[in-house]
Write a protein that holds these residues in place. Structure first.
Motif, mmCIF file in Angstrom:
data_model
loop_
_atom_site.group_PDB
_atom_site.id
_atom_site.type_symbol
_atom_site.label_atom_id
_atom_site.label_comp_id
_atom_site.label_asym_id
_atom_site.label_seq_id
_atom_site.Cartn_x
_atom_site.Cartn_y
_atom_site.Cartn_z
ATOM 1 N N GLY A 1 0.809 -1.211 0.000
ATOM 2 C CA GLY A 1 0.000 0.000 0.000
ATOM 3 C C GLY A 1 0.844 1.263 0.000
ATOM 4 N N GLY A 2 0.204 2.366 0.317
ATOM 5 C CA GLY A 2 0.882 3.656 0.377
ATOM 6 C C GLY A 2 1.662 3.811 1.664
ATOM 7 N N HIS A 3 2.259 4.970 1.824
ATOM 8 C CA HIS A 3 3.044 5.233 3.034
ATOM 9 C C HIS A 3 2.163 5.257 4.271
ATOM 10 N N PHE A 4 2.694 4.742 5.365
ATOM 11 C CA PHE A 4 2.048 4.827 6.667
ATOM 12 C C PHE A 4 2.136 6.288 7.096
ATOM 13 N N ASN A 5 0.995 6.948 7.226
ATOM 14 C CA ASN A 5 0.975 8.380 7.496
ATOM 15 C C ASN A 5 -0.183 8.715 8.443
ATOM 16 N N PRO A 6 -0.078 8.271 9.702
ATOM 17 C CA PRO A 6 -1.199 8.463 10.637
ATOM 18 C C PRO A 6 -1.525 9.928 10.911
ATOM 19 N N ASP A 7 -0.583 10.825 10.726
ATOM 20 C CA ASP A 7 -0.818 12.242 10.989
ATOM 21 C C ASP A 7 -1.286 13.005 9.751
ATOM 22 N N GLY A 8 -1.317 12.344 8.590
ATOM 23 C CA GLY A 8 -1.763 12.985 7.360
ATOM 24 C C GLY A 8 -0.884 14.151 6.921
ATOM 25 N N LYS A 9 0.403 14.092 7.230
ATOM 26 C CA LYS A 9 1.320 15.182 6.880
ATOM 27 C C LYS A 9 1.869 15.009 5.470
ATOM 28 N N LYS A 10 2.231 16.126 4.861
ATOM 29 C CA LYS A 10 2.827 16.120 3.539
ATOM 30 C C LYS A 10 4.244 15.553 3.623
ATOM 31 N N HIS A 11 4.635 14.832 2.595
ATOM 32 C CA HIS A 11 5.954 14.223 2.505
ATOM 33 C C HIS A 11 7.003 15.299 2.233
ATOM 34 N N GLY A 12 8.143 15.181 2.849
ATOM 35 C CA GLY A 12 9.263 16.045 2.506
ATOM 36 C C GLY A 12 9.453 17.247 3.395
ATOM 37 N N PHE A 13 10.354 18.092 2.997
ATOM 38 C CA PHE A 13 10.761 19.232 3.799
ATOM 39 C C PHE A 13 9.751 20.368 3.790
ATOM 40 N N ASP A 14 8.679 20.241 3.021
ATOM 41 C CA ASP A 14 7.668 21.292 3.006
ATOM 42 C C ASP A 14 6.756 21.240 4.223
ATOM 43 N N ASN A 15 6.777 20.143 4.964
ATOM 44 C CA ASN A 15 5.899 20.107 6.126
ATOM 45 C C ASN A 15 6.546 20.855 7.296
ATOM 46 N N HIS B 1 10.614 17.508 7.943
ATOM 47 C CA HIS B 1 10.946 16.169 7.456
ATOM 48 C C HIS B 1 9.691 15.488 6.957
ATOM 49 N N HIS B 2 9.782 14.204 6.742
ATOM 50 C CA HIS B 2 8.695 13.416 6.159
ATOM 51 C C HIS B 2 7.434 13.413 6.984
ATOM 52 N N ASN B 3 6.451 12.743 6.411
ATOM 53 C CA ASN B 3 5.219 12.449 7.121
ATOM 54 C C ASN B 3 5.496 11.301 8.100
ATOM 55 N N GLY B 4 4.521 10.453 8.379
ATOM 56 C CA GLY B 4 4.680 9.408 9.375
ATOM 57 C C GLY B 4 5.561 8.246 8.968
ATOM 58 N N ASP B 5 6.025 8.214 7.717
ATOM 59 C CA ASP B 5 6.859 7.084 7.312
ATOM 60 C C ASP B 5 8.296 7.272 7.779
ATOM 61 N N LEU B 6 9.102 6.294 7.546
ATOM 62 C CA LEU B 6 10.502 6.347 7.939
ATOM 63 C C LEU B 6 11.231 7.330 7.037
ATOM 64 N N PRO B 7 11.777 8.402 7.580
ATOM 65 C CA PRO B 7 12.258 9.508 6.741
ATOM 66 C C PRO B 7 13.729 9.450 6.359
ATOM 67 N N GLN B 8 14.220 8.350 5.835
ATOM 68 C CA GLN B 8 15.664 8.307 5.601
ATOM 69 C C GLN B 8 16.052 7.495 4.371
ATOM 70 N N ASN B 9 17.309 7.650 4.023
ATOM 71 C CA ASN B 9 17.947 6.861 2.980
ATOM 72 C C ASN B 9 19.028 6.004 3.624
ATOM 73 N N ASP C 1 6.150 14.676 -3.063
ATOM 74 C CA ASP C 1 5.031 14.035 -2.378
ATOM 75 C C ASP C 1 4.303 13.121 -3.357
ATOM 76 N N PRO C 2 3.978 11.865 -3.027
ATOM 77 C CA PRO C 2 4.146 11.252 -1.719
ATOM 78 C C PRO C 2 5.361 10.329 -1.590
ATOM 79 N N SER C 3 6.027 9.987 -2.673
ATOM 80 C CA SER C 3 7.029 8.911 -2.623
ATOM 81 C C SER C 3 8.470 9.359 -2.481
ATOM 82 N N GLY C 4 8.749 10.634 -2.576
ATOM 83 C CA GLY C 4 10.134 11.086 -2.534
ATOM 84 C C GLY C 4 10.882 10.758 -3.806
ATOM 85 N N ASN C 5 10.132 10.419 -4.876
ATOM 86 C CA ASN C 5 10.736 10.086 -6.162
ATOM 87 C C ASN C 5 11.772 8.978 -6.020
#
Length: 173
Positions: free
Chosen positions: A83-97, A101-109, A157-161
């Motif tokens: 499925g899509g990213h786990f995002n319980p807080d409904g935040k936008k992906h990336g540095f724009d939030n 940092h990311h939404n509720g998913d794991l924000p790293q490489n 948003d949403p995948s970080g490309n």
């Protein structure tokens, strides 16, 4: 006798409270689409959030985005069942939030070397191992951890490309 019964009931109630908090640590095997071992992700309860240690192997050289996805499913070859990213807080992906940092998913490489191994450790403050918490990794039957083919650009948003999903592990209590 009545005192002993109350003591036993109190002990049982105390145990159920401890169990409701969930495990202190869980280790998740990660597999490639062909079922090959791609490493592990260890989730450990921290003071503020969850400490996540990723150990990758048998993964292509270079940086790879690692995200938590909303379903406890890793059906190959494309792992779309996660499925899509786990995002319980409904935040936008990336540095724009607002948190930077990311939404509720794991924000790293994770950088993988020429030997096809790599590891990294992160503190993620937006998730929990407590099954009763709304941001629990065990919500709705669990989640999954997905390794992508490319680095997450930390803004799209949403995948970080980050490209296709190349490895996956199911996170269940």
């Amino acid at each position: 006798m009545r005192f002993k019964m109350l003591a036993v009931c109190g002990l049982v109630a105390g145990l159920s409270v401890a169990t409701a908090q969930g495990p202190k640590e869980i280790k998740v095997p990660i597999k490639t689409s062909t079922g090959e071992d791609a490493g592990t992700a260890t989730f450990k309860t921290a003071k503020k959030g969850v400490k996540v240690k990723i150990d990758l192997k048998n993964v292509p050289f270079g940086p790879h985005g690692v995200h938590i996805h909303q379903n406890a499913s890793c059906e190959g070859p494309d792992f779309k069942s996660a499925g899509g990213h786990f995002n319980p807080d409904g935040k936008k992906h990336g540095f724009d939030n607002p948190m930077g940092h990311h939404n509720g998913d794991l924000p790293q490489n994770v950088s993988v070397g020429e030997d096809h191994t790599g590891s990294a450790t992160f503190l993620v403050t937006t998730i929990s191992l407590d099954p009763a918490a709304p941001n629990s990794l065990f919500a709705s039957g669990g989640t999954s951890i997905v390794v992508h083919e490319k680095a997450d650009d930390m803004k799209t948003d949403p995948s970080g490309n980050s490209g296709n999903r190349i490895a996956c592990g199911v996170i269940k209590n």
